[in-house]
Design an enzyme around this catalytic site. Structure first.
Site, PDB file in Angstrom:
ATOM      1  N   LYS A 209       0.870  -1.180   0.000  1.00 39.17           N
ATOM      2  CA  LYS A 209       0.000   0.000   0.000  1.00 39.17           C
ATOM      3  C   LYS A 209       0.907   1.230   0.000  1.00 39.17           C
ATOM      4  O   LYS A 209       1.564   1.529   0.983  1.00 39.17           O
ATOM      5  CB  LYS A 209      -0.926   0.030   1.220  1.00 39.17           C
ATOM      6  CG  LYS A 209      -1.927   1.174   1.154  1.00 39.17           C
ATOM      7  CD  LYS A 209      -2.831   1.229   2.353  1.00 39.17           C
ATOM      8  CE  LYS A 209      -3.942   2.245   2.121  1.00 39.17           C
ATOM      9  NZ  LYS A 209      -3.442   3.565   1.673  1.00 39.17           N
ATOM     10  N   LYS A 375      -7.455  -3.135   3.376  1.00 40.00           N
ATOM     11  CA  LYS A 375      -6.177  -2.456   3.596  1.00 40.00           C
ATOM     12  C   LYS A 375      -5.734  -2.674   5.040  1.00 40.00           C
ATOM     13  O   LYS A 375      -6.546  -2.744   5.958  1.00 40.00           O
ATOM     14  CB  LYS A 375      -6.294  -0.957   3.292  1.00 40.00           C
ATOM     15  CG  LYS A 375      -7.319  -0.215   4.122  1.00 40.00           C
ATOM     16  CD  LYS A 375      -7.433   1.241   3.674  1.00 40.00           C
ATOM     17  CE  LYS A 375      -8.534   1.950   4.462  1.00 40.00           C
ATOM     18  NZ  LYS A 375      -8.717   3.363   4.030  1.00 40.00           N
TER      19      LYS A 375
END
Length: 510
Positions: A209, A375
């Site tokens: 990420k 996430k």
């Protein structure tokens, strides 16, 4: 359609916490619209006029003296025409022109309509008519399957246009993916750890990420277009991205990914340096304007005449590797929680935020759909909305400093449906550059002022780092932030994408 019919529907939505009742009230109102009225009406409902920014702030509204009309007669079309005039006003005399136009509009509105229009203009519509609810209402009003309406909204990138097509009887199944027209992005939920995320998704692609800005890139032949997360065209600002995609072995392609500035050792540079190239109102760090941006892609939606939206991620990932392998975000496919944690640690060691865990068999769908994408950030960071700022003192005298922070309350569990619940304040982490920017920007968004405090429309998203939360009787959500500090402003995020009060409250249980 009269504006009062839309106002009545929003009042009914605000008065209930039942999603079913909200949808029914909105669907009844949408059923009164002509197709031509759908686009402006949807913009009014979700607080985003189709014209974009109208150039009218709180101070301008305060200067307009317009006694309310006795009876409702204002139409959606008349409001839309007035908004056109407001948005078009420019150059010398534009401020006076906006006051004249606004005065004419408000003089034709009843007291209820004046209040509603003021909220729309200031971006402070807190009725609970979130885009997901309105999408459901469009489906109900048109008699179309919800999945068909959702897909059309994704592919057009515009809920208002989707409503126009649906209410005109158009075949929404014929709405297709067009290279050059941006689509609504797929979003990720959250998980506490990479291992937990893999347990929820099964076999997954565990990907870095990045601390960058979301981009969607379309190429048709030699023509390349770059769009932001909110679908704004920023092609002219990112020549490096254009050149990179133009060099790929493809004729027509749509790529989803991020871009960020890299230091000489290939470590990510501060997020603000990336956002400086996106037209942010402030800049931090020497050389921010010269920082080169590198694209990183994690998905491919179309390739040389073949739509890939409905293909599983495994197929899309293979095509992405073949076409843009040099620009693919690092990651591994695994069902092993230990491998997922190893990738997460490698991402952190490289200076990135964490990982996104994506189910390998999932198609691409706009918004958050179940647990297909999750996430994982190892530190507590949340995207909150600025509700107000206090004037500073000492060395911050004359500067707006201490921020009032709010979390999204989608169902209105602790206040207005779709509104924001205050969860704390902070002045930590604010640089001199940010203080100057706040002092210039926030008064433009002011909705009211009290001694020492400027209250603003909930438009500004800020990423806040915290050490945790604690129970609180001071704030309506029953939770307060511990040791909050500003990490960055998120110009790439909308208020509706802020973290929820329920997410923060879950930390109490954790």
């Amino acid at each position: 359609m009269l504006l009062v019919d839309l106002v009545t529907a929003t009042e009914a939505v605000a008065a209930t916490r039942s999603r079913r009742e909200k949808i029914a009230a909105l669907a009844a109102a949408l059923g009164l619209l002509t197709p031509a009225e759908a686009l402006p009406a949807i913009g009014l409902l979700v607080g985003k006029p189709r014209q974009g920014r109208l150039g009218v702030g709180w101070r301008t509204l305060q200067t307009v003296q317009a006694p309310p009309a006795a009876e409702p007669e204002l139409t959606i079309a008349a409001v839309d025409a007035a908004f056109d005039a407001l948005a078009a006003a420019a150059g010398p005399g534009s401020a006076a022109e906006r006051v004249t136009v606004l005065g004419g509009l408000l003089s034709r509105a009843t007291a209820r309509e004046q209040e509603f229009l003021g909220r729309v203009i200031l971006g402070d519509v807190r009725t609970g008519a979130l885009e997901g609810v309105v999408t459901d209402a469009v489906a109900q009003a048109s008699g179309l399957p919800l999945d068909v309406v959702r897909r059309a909204a994704m592919l057009t990138g515009d809920l208002g246009e989707t409503a126009r097509l649906a209410l005109s009887g158009s075949d929404l199944t014929a709405v297709g993916l067009h290279v050059g027209r941006p689509v609504l992005p797929m979003l990720a939920g959250t998980a506490a750890t990479a291992a937990e995320a893999v347990a929820a998704t099964g076999t997954a692609s565990v990907e870095y990420k990045l601390d960058g800005a979301r981009i969607q890139v379309h190429r048709r032949g030699d023509k390349v277009s770059v769009f932001t997360r909110s679908l704004a065209d920023i092609t002219h600002r990112l020549p490096e991205v254009v050149d990179a995609v133009r060099g790929l072995d493809a004729r027509d392609v749509i790529l989803d990914g991020e871009t960020l500035a890299l230091a000489e050792d290939d470590a990510p540079r501060p997020f603000q340096e990336t956002m400086a190239r996106f037209g942010a109102a402030f800049r931090q760090g020497d050389g921010a304007e010269e920082a080169a941006l590198r694209p990183w892609f994690f998905d491919i939606l179309h390739l040389d005449g073949r739509d890939l939206l409905d293909e599983p991620l495994a197929v899309r990932r293979a095509e992405l590797e073949r076409v843009a392998g040099a620009y693919r975000i690092p990651g591994e496919v695994t069902a092993d929680p230990q491998v997922a944690e190893r990738v997460a640690q490698a991402a952190l060691a490289a200076g990135h935020e964490g990982v996104v865990v994506k189910a390998i068999d999932a198609p691409y769908a706009a918004g958050r759909r179940g647990a297909s994408w999750l996430k994982v950030k190892p530190v507590h960071t949340f995207d909150l909305v600025v509700l107000a700022a206090e004037w500073g003192y000492g060395r911050r005298t004359g500067l707006l400093s201490n921020l009032h922070l709010g979390a999204l309350d989608p169902a209105g569990e602790f206040g207005d449906p779709g509104g924001f619940v205050m969860v704390g304040k902070t002045f930590k982490g604010l640089t001199d550059a940010l203080l100057r920017w706040q002092t210039e920007r926030f008064p433009q968004l002011a909705v009211r002022e009290t001694p020492g405090t400027v209250w603003i429309a909930p438009e500004i998203v800020v990423e806040i780092a915290i050490d945790g939360v604690q129970r609180s009787t001071r704030y309506p959500g029953g939770v307060a932030l511990r040791f909050a500090r500003v990490k960055r402003y998120r110009d790439d995020k909308r208020p509706q994408e802020a973290d929820t009060i329920q997410t923060l409250r879950a930390l109490l249980r954790a």
